[in-house]
Motif scaffolding. Structure first.
Motif, PDB file in Angstrom:
ATOM      1  N   HIS A 160       4.419   7.381  10.385  1.00 16.75           N
ATOM      2  CA  HIS A 160       5.877   7.158  10.401  1.00 16.75           C
ATOM      3  C   HIS A 160       6.669   8.438  10.199  1.00 16.75           C
ATOM      4  O   HIS A 160       6.215   9.374   9.547  1.00 16.75           O
ATOM      5  CB  HIS A 160       6.290   6.056   9.412  1.00 16.75           C
ATOM      6  CG  HIS A 160       6.038   6.348   7.960  1.00 16.75           C
ATOM      7  ND1 HIS A 160       6.965   6.996   7.173  1.00 16.75           N
ATOM      8  CD2 HIS A 160       4.999   6.052   7.146  1.00 16.75           C
ATOM      9  CE1 HIS A 160       6.494   7.074   5.925  1.00 16.75           C
ATOM     10  NE2 HIS A 160       5.301   6.515   5.880  1.00 16.75           N
ATOM     11  N   ASP A 185       4.438  12.621   2.951  1.00 19.63           N
ATOM     12  CA  ASP A 185       4.362  11.202   3.339  1.00 19.63           C
ATOM     13  C   ASP A 185       5.521  10.961   4.307  1.00 19.63           C
ATOM     14  O   ASP A 185       6.654  10.920   3.876  1.00 19.63           O
ATOM     15  CB  ASP A 185       4.475  10.318   2.093  1.00 19.63           C
ATOM     16  CG  ASP A 185       4.678   8.847   2.406  1.00 19.63           C
ATOM     17  OD1 ASP A 185       4.395   8.425   3.530  1.00 19.63           O
ATOM     18  OD2 ASP A 185       5.143   8.123   1.507  1.00 19.63           O
ATOM     19  N   ASP A 186       5.366  10.891   5.607  1.00 15.21           N
ATOM     20  CA  ASP A 186       4.100  10.751   6.263  1.00 15.21           C
ATOM     21  C   ASP A 186       3.968  11.805   7.367  1.00 15.21           C
ATOM     22  O   ASP A 186       3.198  11.671   8.287  1.00 15.21           O
ATOM     23  CB  ASP A 186       4.020   9.333   6.845  1.00 15.21           C
ATOM     24  CG  ASP A 186       2.620   8.927   7.271  1.00 15.21           C
ATOM     25  OD1 ASP A 186       1.662   9.460   6.734  1.00 15.21           O
ATOM     26  OD2 ASP A 186       2.527   8.085   8.166  1.00 15.21           O
ATOM     27  N   GLU A 238       9.635   2.976   8.092  1.00 11.95           N
ATOM     28  CA  GLU A 238       8.543   2.390   7.293  1.00 11.95           C
ATOM     29  C   GLU A 238       9.002   2.229   5.850  1.00 11.95           C
ATOM     30  O   GLU A 238       8.626   1.276   5.164  1.00 11.95           O
ATOM     31  CB  GLU A 238       7.294   3.280   7.373  1.00 11.95           C
ATOM     32  CG  GLU A 238       6.030   2.647   6.826  1.00 11.95           C
ATOM     33  CD  GLU A 238       5.858   2.753   5.315  1.00 11.95           C
ATOM     34  OE1 GLU A 238       5.093   1.970   4.737  1.00 11.95           O
ATOM     35  OE2 GLU A 238       6.507   3.629   4.689  1.00 11.95           O
ATOM     36  N   GLU A 239       9.822   3.181   5.398  1.00 12.52           N
ATOM     37  CA  GLU A 239      10.222   3.196   3.985  1.00 12.52           C
ATOM     38  C   GLU A 239      11.182   2.057   3.622  1.00 12.52           C
ATOM     39  O   GLU A 239      11.472   1.843   2.456  1.00 12.52           O
ATOM     40  CB  GLU A 239      10.857   4.547   3.627  1.00 12.52           C
ATOM     41  CG  GLU A 239       9.934   5.749   3.822  1.00 12.52           C
ATOM     42  CD  GLU A 239       8.722   5.743   2.903  1.00 12.52           C
ATOM     43  OE1 GLU A 239       8.650   4.866   2.021  1.00 12.52           O
ATOM     44  OE2 GLU A 239       7.850   6.605   3.075  1.00 12.52           O
ATOM     45  N   ASP A 271      -1.287   6.726   6.871  1.00 11.89           N
ATOM     46  CA  ASP A 271      -0.173   6.850   5.926  1.00 11.89           C
ATOM     47  C   ASP A 271      -0.803   7.242   4.592  1.00 11.89           C
ATOM     48  O   ASP A 271      -1.853   6.717   4.219  1.00 11.89           O
ATOM     49  CB  ASP A 271       0.567   5.508   5.829  1.00 11.89           C
ATOM     50  CG  ASP A 271       1.944   5.656   5.210  1.00 11.89           C
ATOM     51  OD1 ASP A 271       2.313   6.780   4.821  1.00 11.89           O
ATOM     52  OD2 ASP A 271       2.651   4.625   5.102  1.00 11.89           O
TER      53      ASP A 271
HETATM   54 ZN    ZN Z   1       4.280   6.512   3.990  1.00 10.09          ZN
END
Ligand code: ZN
Length: 424
Positions: A72, A228-229, A260-261, A306
């Motif tokens: 992501h 991340d990421d 994604e977060e 991830d």
């Molecule tokens: Zn992540």
């Protein structure tokens, strides 16, 4: 590190990928056009300027299937609100912001911050297709000053933070009577090299201007924002670019989703049909049918990449008693009994075998049974496509801090395992 320093937000992450893909001869396709895709051809599309899907068209028939690595583009942080300018009675100009995702708020204090993101411009030809410019200010423009310890002697005993009161950045010291209407808009217009009247709207976020660096006398650690990421974005991108000269029957795909977060629930997120639509389209472009699509899915495999948690020397009690991933110990397979990860014994076995072929050691992560842990892309994607796959990532400390710590050796090992997957 150059990639991390350039990819300061989701839009810039996509731009950095595009730059490298274009250098390697990948052709950008417009989802609104008709496509002609040739076996062995290299292509990519973007979605919302913040997600990117690149692939090397396989030489096999429509039922050959796909090899997918997903990651992501977004990271937790702060997004600038509309009408953001707030001028105090003393002439201190602040910018109103909203928290994006789950950052560790403390780590954002007292840093030289800047602004980056997307500016949307008027298109006189077509109101439904506004023009887009991606901008990055590069120089430090803001800071979130912490309250001095003299006003709160208990600060080190735990200090609850308000996102609206404590986290508002300061941008300028102005005249008390200054007119700050459109102060930010004028700066953005200058940076984007357009008249302020051309700007319809923007998506702008804050980022830490401190560059990534290696840490330790032997440089075993990397310290940077957004590991991340983006470390997994970079690993999958590097592996695809290195593998694309090796012919393969299956189509190799790099799928970088956004949001994604915040739970992946946008049109450019993993919970949307964006990847499924792309795969269906590639099936049709290869002369396939509904049946070949289902057969292709059955033959496919996905690595959902991830990052994972390394055991923390200050908090061993937070970790599982028997599984202790470490920095530099190689990729981490993520396992959860309640299926928050897509990993099962078959998919973990496949990834371990890939790593064995690439001479890469593998570690395993499971939560301490009393903690809930996080989730990621893999199991969200399987609600759209019934793919086999494994959840894995690089071991790291301080996930969601403004600066996270990981291992450059792990990055090499993971990239090598991804390359092996693409050339199997
Ligand atoms: Zn992540």
């Amino acid at each position: 590190m150059a990639f991390l320093d350039g990819a300061v937000c989701n839009f810039l992450a996509v731009k950095e990928c595009e730059k490298r893909l274009a250098e390697k001869g990948f052709e950008k396709l417009d989802p609104a056009d008709e496509w002609v895709v040739k076996p062995g051809g290299r292509y990519y599309i973007t979605k919302n300027d913040s997600a990117i899907f690149a692939w090397v068209q396989g030489t096999g028939d429509a039922a050959a299937g796909w090899r997918i690595i997903s990651a992501h583009s977004d990271s937790p942080g702060f997004r600038i609100k509309p009408h953001a300018e707030m001028l105090s009675k003393e002439g201190v100009l602040q910018l109103n912001t909203e928290v994006y995702g789950g950052p560790i708020l403390y780590t954002w204090f007292d840093r030289p911050l800047s602004i980056a993101g997307r500016v949307v411009l008027r298109n006189p030809e077509d109101a439904l297709k506004p023009l887009v410019k991606i901008i990055k200010f590069d120089q430090p423009l803001l800071t979130i000053p912490h309250l001095a310890i003299h006003f709160n002697r208990q600060v080190n005993e735990g200090n609850k933070l308000s996102r609206q009161k404590d986290m508002i950045p300061v941008m300028a010291i102005l005249d008390k009577q200054a007119n700050v209407d459109n102060y930010l808009l004028k700066m953005v217009a200058e940076k984007a090299d357009v008249a302020p009247g051309e700007i319809l709207d923007f998506d702008l976020t804050l980022y830490d201007t401190t560059p990534a660096c290696l840490v330790g006398p032997n440089q075993e650690m990397i310290s940077s924002g957004r590991l991340d990421d983006l470390s997994m974005v970079h690993a999958s991108l590097s592996a695809l670019m290195e593998a694309c000269d090796t012919p393969c029957e299956q189509t190799r795909v790099m799928a970088i989703f956004d949001n994604e977060e915040t739970g992946s629930g946008t049109k450019q997120g993993a919970a949307s049909p964006v990847l499924c639509n792309l795969l269906q389209r590639l099936n049709m472009a290869n002369g396939g049918s509904e049946e070949t699509f289902v057969r292709a899915i059955d033959r496919s495999f996905m690595i959902s990449a991830d990052n994972a948690h390394a055991i923390h020397p200050n908090y061993p009690e937070k970790h599982d008693p028997t599984n202790h991933p470490v920095l530099g110990g190689g990729p981490v397979v993520k396992i959860n009994a309640n299926c928050k990860y897509m990993t099962d014994a078959v998919s973990a076995g496949i990834y371990k075998e890939i790593c064995r072929k690439a001479d890469v050691p593998v570690q395993e992560f499971v939560n301490h049974s009393d903690s809930a842990g996080g989730s990621t892309l893999g199991n969200i994607l399987t609600s759209q496509i019934d793919l086999r796959g494994v959840d894995m990532g690089a071991a790291m400390w301080a996930m969601h801090s403004c600066r996270e710590t990981a291992s450059p050796l792990d990055h090499q090992l993971i990239t090598r395992s991804f390359h092996q997957f693409y050339i199997l």
